[in-house]
Design a protein around this motif. Structure first.
Motif, mmCIF file in Angstrom:
data_model
loop_
_atom_site.group_PDB
_atom_site.id
_atom_site.type_symbol
_atom_site.label_atom_id
_atom_site.label_comp_id
_atom_site.label_asym_id
_atom_site.label_seq_id
_atom_site.Cartn_x
_atom_site.Cartn_y
_atom_site.Cartn_z
ATOM 1 N N ALA A 1 32.408 39.928 36.356
ATOM 2 C CA ALA A 1 33.337 39.112 37.139
ATOM 3 C C ALA A 1 34.106 38.151 36.227
ATOM 4 C CB ALA A 1 32.585 38.339 38.221
ATOM 5 N N ALA A 2 33.402 37.506 35.316
ATOM 6 C CA ALA A 2 34.058 36.566 34.408
ATOM 7 C C ALA A 2 35.024 37.281 33.469
ATOM 8 C CB ALA A 2 33.008 35.804 33.600
ATOM 9 N N LEU A 3 34.601 38.403 32.910
ATOM 10 C CA LEU A 3 35.466 39.150 31.992
ATOM 11 C C LEU A 3 36.694 39.729 32.698
ATOM 12 C CD1 LEU A 3 32.837 40.943 29.746
ATOM 13 C CD2 LEU A 3 34.440 39.143 29.067
ATOM 14 N N SER A 4 36.532 40.085 33.952
ATOM 15 C CA SER A 4 37.677 40.596 34.710
ATOM 16 C C SER A 4 38.765 39.539 34.815
ATOM 17 C CB SER A 4 37.246 41.029 36.116
ATOM 18 O OG SER A 4 36.386 42.130 36.050
ATOM 19 N N VAL A 5 38.363 38.326 35.133
ATOM 20 C CA VAL A 5 39.336 37.237 35.239
ATOM 21 C C VAL A 5 39.934 36.931 33.869
ATOM 22 C CG1 VAL A 5 39.650 34.810 35.843
ATOM 23 C CG2 VAL A 5 38.276 36.294 37.319
ATOM 24 N N LEU A 6 39.093 36.885 32.845
ATOM 25 C CA LEU A 6 39.601 36.629 31.490
ATOM 26 C C LEU A 6 40.580 37.705 31.036
ATOM 27 C CD1 LEU A 6 36.482 35.308 29.546
ATOM 28 C CD2 LEU A 6 38.557 34.055 30.146
ATOM 29 N N SER A 7 40.347 38.948 31.455
ATOM 30 C CA SER A 7 41.226 40.042 31.035
ATOM 31 C C SER A 7 42.670 39.819 31.492
ATOM 32 C CB SER A 7 40.711 41.386 31.554
ATOM 33 O OG SER A 7 40.992 41.553 32.933
ATOM 34 N N LEU A 8 42.830 39.102 32.574
ATOM 35 C CA LEU A 8 44.185 38.814 33.053
ATOM 36 C C LEU A 8 44.984 38.036 32.017
ATOM 37 C CD1 LEU A 8 43.373 37.741 36.706
ATOM 38 C CD2 LEU A 8 44.453 39.875 35.977
ATOM 39 N N PHE A 9 44.289 37.223 31.239
ATOM 40 C CA PHE A 9 44.949 36.351 30.275
ATOM 41 C C PHE A 9 44.879 36.863 28.841
ATOM 42 C CE2 PHE A 9 43.197 33.775 33.749
ATOM 43 C CZ PHE A 9 44.375 33.285 34.279
ATOM 44 N N LEU A 10 43.846 37.654 28.534
ATOM 45 C CA LEU A 10 43.599 38.010 27.146
ATOM 46 C C LEU A 10 44.026 39.426 26.752
ATOM 47 C CD1 LEU A 10 40.056 36.417 26.737
ATOM 48 C CD2 LEU A 10 42.265 35.458 26.085
ATOM 49 N N TRP A 11 43.821 40.410 27.640
ATOM 50 C CA TRP A 11 44.000 41.781 27.197
ATOM 51 C C TRP A 11 45.111 42.524 27.909
ATOM 52 C CZ3 TRP A 11 38.610 40.734 28.487
ATOM 53 C CH2 TRP A 11 37.865 40.326 27.377
ATOM 54 N N ASP A 12 45.229 42.378 29.162
ATOM 55 C CA ASP A 12 46.144 43.207 29.934
ATOM 56 C C ASP A 12 47.406 42.454 30.313
ATOM 57 O OD1 ASP A 12 44.352 45.355 29.945
ATOM 58 O OD2 ASP A 12 43.298 44.550 31.670
ATOM 59 N N ALA A 13 48.417 43.229 30.630
ATOM 60 C CA ALA A 13 49.645 42.677 31.204
ATOM 61 C C ALA A 13 49.763 43.301 32.593
ATOM 62 C CB ALA A 13 50.847 43.030 30.334
ATOM 63 N N PRO A 14 48.958 42.809 33.540
ATOM 64 C CA PRO A 14 48.897 43.464 34.846
ATOM 65 C C PRO A 14 50.196 43.345 35.635
ATOM 66 C CG PRO A 14 47.639 41.435 34.868
ATOM 67 C CD PRO A 14 48.096 41.648 33.467
ATOM 68 N N THR A 15 50.383 44.335 36.487
ATOM 69 C CA THR A 15 51.488 44.318 37.437
ATOM 70 C C THR A 15 51.115 43.374 38.582
ATOM 71 O OG1 THR A 15 50.510 46.118 38.690
ATOM 72 C CG2 THR A 15 52.035 46.740 36.910
ATOM 73 N N ALA A 16 52.002 43.257 39.545
ATOM 74 C CA ALA A 16 51.690 42.436 40.723
ATOM 75 C C ALA A 16 50.447 42.987 41.437
ATOM 76 C CB ALA A 16 52.884 42.383 41.667
ATOM 77 N N ALA A 17 50.350 44.312 41.515
ATOM 78 C CA ALA A 17 49.168 44.927 42.141
ATOM 79 C C ALA A 17 47.910 44.597 41.339
ATOM 80 C CB ALA A 17 49.342 46.431 42.254
ATOM 81 N N GLY A 18 48.023 44.635 40.023
ATOM 82 C CA GLY A 18 46.887 44.305 39.172
ATOM 83 C C GLY A 18 46.481 42.853 39.300
ATOM 84 N N LEU A 19 47.481 41.972 39.440
ATOM 85 C CA LEU A 19 47.183 40.548 39.610
ATOM 86 C C LEU A 19 46.436 40.282 40.922
ATOM 87 C CD1 LEU A 19 50.448 38.894 38.268
ATOM 88 C CD2 LEU A 19 48.157 38.756 37.267
ATOM 89 N N GLY A 20 46.584 41.161 41.883
ATOM 90 C CA GLY A 20 45.819 41.042 43.126
ATOM 91 C C GLY A 20 44.477 41.747 43.038
ATOM 92 N N TRP A 21 44.480 42.979 42.491
ATOM 93 C CA TRP A 21 43.277 43.803 42.469
ATOM 94 C C TRP A 21 42.198 43.255 41.531
ATOM 95 C CZ3 TRP A 21 40.716 47.137 45.174
ATOM 96 C CH2 TRP A 21 39.682 47.849 44.581
#
Length: 141
Positions: free
Chosen positions: A94-114
């Motif tokens: 759960a923690a790494l998923s949230v961190l991934s938003l800032f550190l590794w991925d460039a999520p789309t709008a769908a990714g920012l929700g999912w």
């Protein structure tokens, strides 16, 4: 959370049964997501803004992890150290998923929700599994 509330969520008053049910639900959700990520890594990767190879690897890992959690759920009395490992892994995921938003991925709008939504689900599993483990250790079997 009281034992009564935990029991009502799991639809049982037997702590060991509640723990097994939460593990089984975790297994179904995790392995299901893993299979979807692995089978549809290209389109889901585009939808979420996560690399296809990354999503394939995550999918394979989640499928195997989900199977392991399912094996624990199938045991009459899941071993405490193994359940603690699942709980800790869920908190970390759960923690790494949230961190991934800032550190590794460039999520789309769908990714920012999912991504945060699935992190909340996994954190929820960790929470109820941790409570059920405590109850099963202190309550009647």
């Amino acid at each position: 959370m009281s034992a009564t509330l935990l029991g009502s969520i799991a639809r049982t008053t037997v702590p060991q049964t509640a723990l097994r049910r939460f593990l089984a639900l975790d297994c179904v959700v995790t392995a299901g997501n893993g299979l979807a990520y692995a089978a549809f890594s290209a389109p889901l990767g585009r939808l979420l803004g996560v690399g296809q190879d990354t999503l394939l690897e995550i999918g394979l890992f989640l499928t195997l992890y989900g199977a392991g959690v399912g094996r624990l759920a199938s045991r009459r009395e899941p071993p405490v150290p193994a359940v603690k490992l699942v709980v800790e892994a869920n908190w970390a995921w759960a923690a790494l998923s949230v961190l991934s938003l800032f550190l590794w991925d460039a999520p789309t709008a769908a990714g920012l929700g999912w991504i945060p939504a699935q992190a909340l689900v996994v954190a929820g599993f960790a929470y109820v599994q941790q409570l059920a483990l405590r109850e099963s250790a202190s309550g009647p079997q």
